[in-house]
Enzyme design. Sequence first.
Site, PDB file in Angstrom:
ATOM      1  N   GLY A 275       1.114  14.753  -5.512  1.00 21.10           N
ATOM      2  CA  GLY A 275       1.154  13.443  -5.443  1.00 21.10           C
ATOM      3  C   GLY A 275      -0.261  12.740  -6.092  1.00 21.10           C
TER       4      GLY A 275
ATOM      5  NE  ARG B  76       3.277   6.383  -8.169  1.00 19.45           N
ATOM      6  CZ  ARG B  76       3.775   5.782  -7.184  1.00 19.45           C
ATOM      7  NH1 ARG B  76       3.108   4.912  -6.463  1.00 19.45           N
ATOM      8  NH2 ARG B  76       5.067   6.134  -6.477  1.00 19.45           N
TER       9      ARG B  76
ATOM     10  CG  ASN C 213      -2.094  11.741  -1.813  1.00  9.96           C
ATOM     11  OD1 ASN C 213      -2.495  10.738  -0.553  1.00  9.96           O
ATOM     12  ND2 ASN C 213      -1.222  11.749  -2.733  1.00  9.96           N
TER      13      ASN C 213
ATOM     14  CB  SER D  60      -0.151   6.914   8.438  1.00 12.42           C
ATOM     15  OG  SER D  60       0.245   5.578   8.797  1.00 12.42           O
TER      16      SER D  60
ATOM     17  CE1 TYR E 200       4.288   6.634   5.239  1.00 10.46           C
ATOM     18  CE2 TYR E 200       3.383   5.319   7.012  1.00 10.46           C
ATOM     19  CZ  TYR E 200       3.029   5.970   5.819  1.00 10.46           C
ATOM     20  OH  TYR E 200       1.769   6.115   5.209  1.00 10.46           O
ATOM     21  CB  SER E 201       6.043   5.570  12.519  1.00 10.26           C
ATOM     22  OG  SER E 201       5.609   4.304  12.005  1.00 10.26           O
TER      23      SER E 201
ATOM     24  CE  LYS F 124       2.328   9.672   5.923  1.00  7.25           C
ATOM     25  NZ  LYS F 124       1.905  10.771   4.949  1.00  7.25           N
TER      26      LYS F 124
END
Length: 226
Positions: free
Chosen positions: A10, A13, A80, A134, A151-152, A155
Site C-alpha cells: 500500500g 499513497r 501497511n 492502530s 476495523y478495530s 487491528k
Amino acid sequence: MNDRTALVTGANRGIGRAVAQELHTRGLRVVVTGRDGAAAAAAAAEIGPRATAYRLDVTEPGDVEEAGKQLAPVDVLVCNAGVLLDAGTDPLGAPLDLVETTLRINLLGAWRVLQTFLPPMIERGWGRVVLVSSGTTAEFGGALFAGAPGYSLSKAAINGLTAMVAARTAGTGVLVNAVNPGRVRTRMMPGQQTPPEVAARFIADVATLPDDGPTGHFLTERRGSG
Ligand SMILES: NC(=O)c1ccc[n+]([C@@H]2O[C@H](COP(=O)([O-])OP(=O)(O)OC[C@H]3O[C@@H](n4cnc5c(N)ncnc54)[C@H](OP(=O)(O)O)[C@@H]3O)[C@@H](O)[C@H]2O)c1
C-alpha cells in the site's frame, strides 16, 4: 542499511508512500507496491532511483505468490495496506460484508504477505517486519474502539498475529513488531493535522531496529494514538 531492500505494501499513497520515501532517504532500496500498478510506478518514480514499483493486491493469493517468486528475499517488510470501511457503525449494526472485506485486507492480506516473505528472512538469519496497526485496539487499557468495529478488530488481530509470529521467529535474527502510527492526515483520515511523514519516521525507525531491538511489541509514537 545501504545493502538492504525494503518492501512496503500500500505504498502508492498515504503512510505507506511516506514510509517508502523515508526508507529510501535512509539508503535502502525500496519496492513500492500497490494494487494499482500505475499508481505504484508513479510513486516509485517520485521517490527516487533506488525505488522500484510492483503491482500487488494483498488479497490476491496469486499476486502475493508471484511477488514472492519475483522479489524475495527482502530484508525489511512493512505491511501497511489497509482500509477503514465501517467508521460510524457499531458492533450491532456494522454491515458484515464491510467487516469481511476489512478483515480480508487488513488481517488476511498482511498475514498472506508475511507467510510469503518471512520464511526467506528466517533462512538468511536477518529481517525486520513491521505491521501497521492502530490505536483503536485497546492496548492502552481502554475499550476496543466500537465506532469502527470491524476495523478495530482487524487491528487487534494484527497485534495478536504480531505476538504469535514474533514468538515463532524468536532467536532467528528476524524482529517482528506492530506499530500505532497515531492519527495522520491521509485519504483514510483527511481531517487530521499530522502529515504522514511524521509517522513514517517512527515506522522507519522500527523497520531498521538494531539487532538487540525489541520483537513482539506493539510500539506507539509518544505524540498520541490513532
Ligand atoms: N491515517 C491514520 O490516521 C491511521 C491511523 C492508524 C492506523 N493507520 C493505518 O495505516 C495504514 C495506512 O493507512 P493510510 O492512512 O495511509 O490510508 P490510505 O491513504 O487510505 O492508504 C491505504 C493504502 O492501502 C492500500 N490498499 C488498500 N487495499 C489494498 C489491497 N487489497 N492491496 C494492496 N493495497 C491496498 C491503498 O491502495 P489504493 O490506493 O489502491 O486504495 C493505499 O495505498 C493502514 O493500515 C491504516 O489502518 C492509519
